[in-house]
Scaffold this motif. Structure first.
Motif, PDB file in Angstrom:
ATOM      1  N   ASP A 261       0.092   5.111 -10.055  1.00  0.00           N
ATOM      2  CA  ASP A 261      -0.930   4.544  -9.171  1.00  0.00           C
ATOM      3  C   ASP A 261      -1.626   5.649  -8.393  1.00  0.00           C
ATOM      4  OD1 ASP A 261       0.171   2.212 -10.051  1.00  0.00           O
ATOM      5  OD2 ASP A 261       0.400   1.303  -8.077  1.00  0.00           O
TER       6      ASP A 261
ATOM      7  N   PRO B 146      -4.602   5.879  -5.567  1.00  0.00           N
ATOM      8  CA  PRO B 146      -5.622   5.275  -4.700  1.00  0.00           C
ATOM      9  C   PRO B 146      -6.825   6.204  -4.555  1.00  0.00           C
ATOM     10  CG  PRO B 146      -3.447   5.359  -3.631  1.00  0.00           C
ATOM     11  CD  PRO B 146      -3.400   6.257  -4.833  1.00  0.00           C
TER      12      PRO B 146
ATOM     13  N   GLU C  20      -3.067  -3.769   3.893  1.00  0.00           N
ATOM     14  CA  GLU C  20      -3.622  -3.872   2.527  1.00  0.00           C
ATOM     15  C   GLU C  20      -5.034  -4.447   2.589  1.00  0.00           C
ATOM     16  OE1 GLU C  20      -3.607  -2.966  -1.107  1.00  0.00           O
ATOM     17  OE2 GLU C  20      -1.558  -3.126  -0.398  1.00  0.00           O
TER      18      GLU C  20
ATOM     19  N   ARG D 150      -7.541  -3.115  -8.511  1.00  0.00           N
ATOM     20  CA  ARG D 150      -6.563  -2.365  -9.310  1.00  0.00           C
ATOM     21  C   ARG D 150      -7.121  -2.219 -10.725  1.00  0.00           C
ATOM     22  NH1 ARG D 150      -1.732  -1.389  -7.181  1.00  0.00           N
ATOM     23  NH2 ARG D 150      -0.898  -0.962  -9.256  1.00  0.00           N
TER      24      ARG D 150
ATOM     25  N   SER E 205       0.842  -1.199   0.000  1.00  0.00           N
ATOM     26  CA  SER E 205       0.000   0.000   0.000  1.00  0.00           C
ATOM     27  C   SER E 205       0.866   1.234   0.000  1.00  0.00           C
ATOM     28  CB  SER E 205      -0.899  -0.008   1.244  1.00  0.00           C
ATOM     29  OG  SER E 205      -1.565   1.201   1.373  1.00  0.00           O
TER      30      SER E 205
ATOM     31  N   ARG F  19     -12.349   0.566  -2.027  1.00  0.00           N
ATOM     32  CA  ARG F  19     -11.011   1.070  -2.320  1.00  0.00           C
ATOM     33  C   ARG F  19     -10.575   0.606  -3.701  1.00  0.00           C
ATOM     34  NH1 ARG F  19      -6.915  -0.269   2.287  1.00  0.00           N
ATOM     35  NH2 ARG F  19      -5.570   0.929   0.907  1.00  0.00           N
TER      36      ARG F  19
ATOM     37  N   VAL G 102      -7.515   1.348  -6.843  1.00  0.00           N
ATOM     38  CA  VAL G 102      -6.283   1.995  -7.293  1.00  0.00           C
ATOM     39  C   VAL G 102      -6.382   2.168  -8.802  1.00  0.00           C
ATOM     40  CG1 VAL G 102      -3.781   1.818  -7.516  1.00  0.00           C
ATOM     41  CG2 VAL G 102      -4.884   1.042  -5.421  1.00  0.00           C
TER      42      VAL G 102
END
Length: 443
Positions: free
Chosen positions: A218, A220, A174, A180, A2, A227, A229
Motif C-alpha cells: 500500500d 498512500p 480516514e 484504493r 490509515s 487522496r 492509495v
C-alpha cells in the motif's frame, strides 16, 4: 485503517522471523511468511494498535551486507528507506541461531541512527529458553526482549515497550473520499515500474526477474488534492501454473488486494496485446466489485497501429460484460501516466455516483422507445419506475409488472445502455427487477 502517524521499522538479517512478528503484533496475516529466506523484498506498511495507541509497522526484507546479488542490494535500500521514514526500529534477531556477523553490522548501523531501538530476540518458543536472549547484550543496543512470533510469548511486553518509546501523535482520520487503486496483472508486465512512476520514486523493487514483488504493498499519495492509495501486487498466473507455496500465498494476497480496492488497473504487455489470462484477471477484479480498466504497458517499445488498438478494444468489449476501457501507457518514458491516474480517479468517483431519479426515469422511457420490452403469452413487460439506492458499486431498482417477462437479453440491453448513457464502462452495476404486486392494470 490509515497508515499515517508514528512508524516502527522492523528490520533484521534474512529469515529471522520479521514478517511472522509483524503478523503477530498486528494480529493479521498480511505479510507473506515462508520458511525460505528472502521472501519479503519491498517494505510493507501494516497498521497496528495497542492499548489505545495506533501506529504503523514497516515490514522489511532481510538485510545482508555481505550478499553481492543486485536483488539483495535493492532489499537493503528499501530497508534503509524504511528506517529513514520511521520513529523507532525493532531489530529482530534469531535467538536459536545466536549472534551472527550480520547482526553486528545492523547494530552498528542502528547505533549511529540516533533514534530508539529495541532488540527482539525471536524464536524463543519456551519460557526455559528466555536466557538465550542475553547473548545479544553484546550488540550494545540495550536490553534484548525475548519473544516468539509463532507462540506469542513476550509480544505483549514488546508492544508495551514500543508504545512507551513512540513519539506523541496518532493516525489522521480516514478520508471518506479516499480511492484504493490496485495495480494487478500477469508477472513481469511492468506493474512495479508503473507504480514507481505514479509515486515518482523507486518505492518498490523492479527487476527483469518475474515474481520480484511478493506482497501487496500500500502506497498512500495525493493527486490533484485527492487522496489515493496505490496497491502494488504480485503477478497473477493461471492457477495450474502456481507451483510453489510462496507463489500461492502471494497470488492469494493479490486477490485480497483486489477485493479491498475501488479500482483495479489490469496491466498488460503491449507486445502481447490483451491475452486470455489478462481477461481472466479482469473478470476476477470485476467479480470482486472493483471498477476496472485494462492498460497496455510498454507502449514505448511496442506501439500498435490504431486499427490494432481498435481491434483490442472491440475484443475486450465482446469478451467482458463490464466493457472496461483499454488504455495505453509507458512506465519507462512516463507517456500517458498522468492521464492514466486521472482516468483511475474518474473510475473511483463513478463508483460513488448517485444518478437522480428523474434522470433514470427519462432513461427508462428512452430505452423503451429504442427497443420494445419483451412479451410473453400476449402480455408485455412494463417498466414503471427506476431509482438508485446504493453506491460502491452503483445499485439500481426497476419496478416492473412481471418478473417472468424479463429476459436476460433485455436485461443486458438495459445495462449496456445505462453504461453508455452515464459513462459507466468498467463499473460493476447491479440492477434489481422488482415486481409490483396486486396491480390489475399491470397484468
Amino acid at each position: 485503517m490509515s497508515t499515517s502517524g508514528p512508524k516502527v521499522a522492523v528490520i533484521g538479517y534474512p529469515n529471522v522471523g520479521k514478517s511472522s512478528l509483524v503478523n503477530r503484533l498486528s494480529e493479521s496475516r498480511i505479510a507473506v511468511v515462508h520458511e525460505d529466506a528472502g521472501i519479503t523484498r519491498d517494505r510493507h506498511e501494516v497498521a497496528c494498535e495497542w492499548n489505545g495507541r495506533r501506529f504503523t509497522l514497516i515490514d522489511t526484507g532481510g538485510m545482508d551486507f555481505f550478499d553481492e546479488d543486485p536483488m539483495a542490494g535493492s532489499i537493503r535500500e528499501q530497508a534503509q528507506a524504511a528506517m529513514a521514514d520511521a520513529d523507532l526500529a525493532v531489530l529482530v534477531v534469531d535467538a536459536k541461531a545466536g549472534a551472527r556477523p550480520g547482526d553486528e553490522e545492523l547494530a552498528d548501523l542502528l547505533r549511529r541512527w540516533n533514534k530508539p531501538v529495541i532488540i527482539a530476540a525471536n524464536k524463543i518458543d519456551d519460557v526455559k529458553d528466555v536466557p538465550q536472549a542475553t547473548e545479544f547484550y553484546t550488540l550494545g543496543l540495550g536490553d534484548p526482549m525475548a519473544v516468539s512470533a509463532t507462540q506469542g510469548l513476550g509480544t505483549g511486553d514488546l508492544l508495551d515497550r514500543v508504545v512507551e518509546l513512540l513519539p506523541e501523535g496518532d493516525f489522521e482520520p480516514e478520508d471518506e473520499g479516499i480511492i484504493r487503486l490496485a495495480i494487478i496483472g500477469r508477472p513481469n508486465v511492468g506493474k512495479s515500474s508503473l507504480v514507481n512512476k505514479f509515486v515518482k520514486s523507486d518505492r518498490v523493487i523492479v527487476s527483469d526477474v518475474a515474481g520480484t514483488t511478493r506482497d501487496a504493498i500500500d502506497l498512500p499519495m495525493e493527486i490533484d488534492g485527492r487522496r489515493v492509495v496505490i496497491v502494488d501486487t504480485a503477478g497473477m498466473r493461471r492457477q495450474s501454473k502456481v507451483t510453489e507455496s510462496v507463489e500461492y500465498y502471494t497470488t492469494l494476497r493479490s486477490q485480497r488486494a483486489v477485493e479491498r480496492a475501488d479500482v483495479a488497473l489490469v496491466i498488460c504487455d503491449a507486445h502481447d496485446g490483451v491475452t486470455a489470462q489478462d481477461l481472466r484477471i479482469a473478470e476476477l477484479a470485476m467479480k470482486a466489485g472493483s471498477a476496472t480498466a485494462l492498460v497496455l504497458n510498454k507502449w514505448d517499445v511496442a506501439p500498435m497501429e490504431e486499427a490494432d488498438l481498435d481491434h483490442e478494444r472491440a475484443r475486450v468489449n465482446n469478451k467482458l460484460r463490464l466493457r472496461p476501457k483499454v488504455l495505453t501507457v509507458s512506465a519507462v518514458t512516463g507517456r500517458n501516466v498522468d492521464r492514466l491516474l486521472r482516468e483511475a480517479i474518474i473510475l473511483g468517483d463513478r463508483m460513488l455516483t448517485r444518478i437522480p431519479t428523474p434522470q433514470l426515469n427519462r432513461f427508462i422511457s428512452e430505452v423503451v422507445q429504442e427497443r420494445q420490452p419483451p412479451a410473453k403469452q400476449g402480455s408485455r413487460l412494463r417498466m414503471l419506475y427506476m431509482a438508485q439506492y446504493e453506491t460502491r458499486p452503483p445499485r439500481f431498482a426497476i419496478q416492473i409488472n412481471s418478473r417472468n417477462r424479463v429476459t436476460r437479453d433485455y436485461a443486458y440491453f438495459i445495462e449496456n445502455r445505462l453504461r453508455a448513457r452515464f459513462g459507466m464502462d468498467g463499473i460493476p452495476l447491479i440492477i434489481d427487477f422488482n415486481e409490483r404486486k396486486n396491480r390489475r392494470d399491470d397484468k
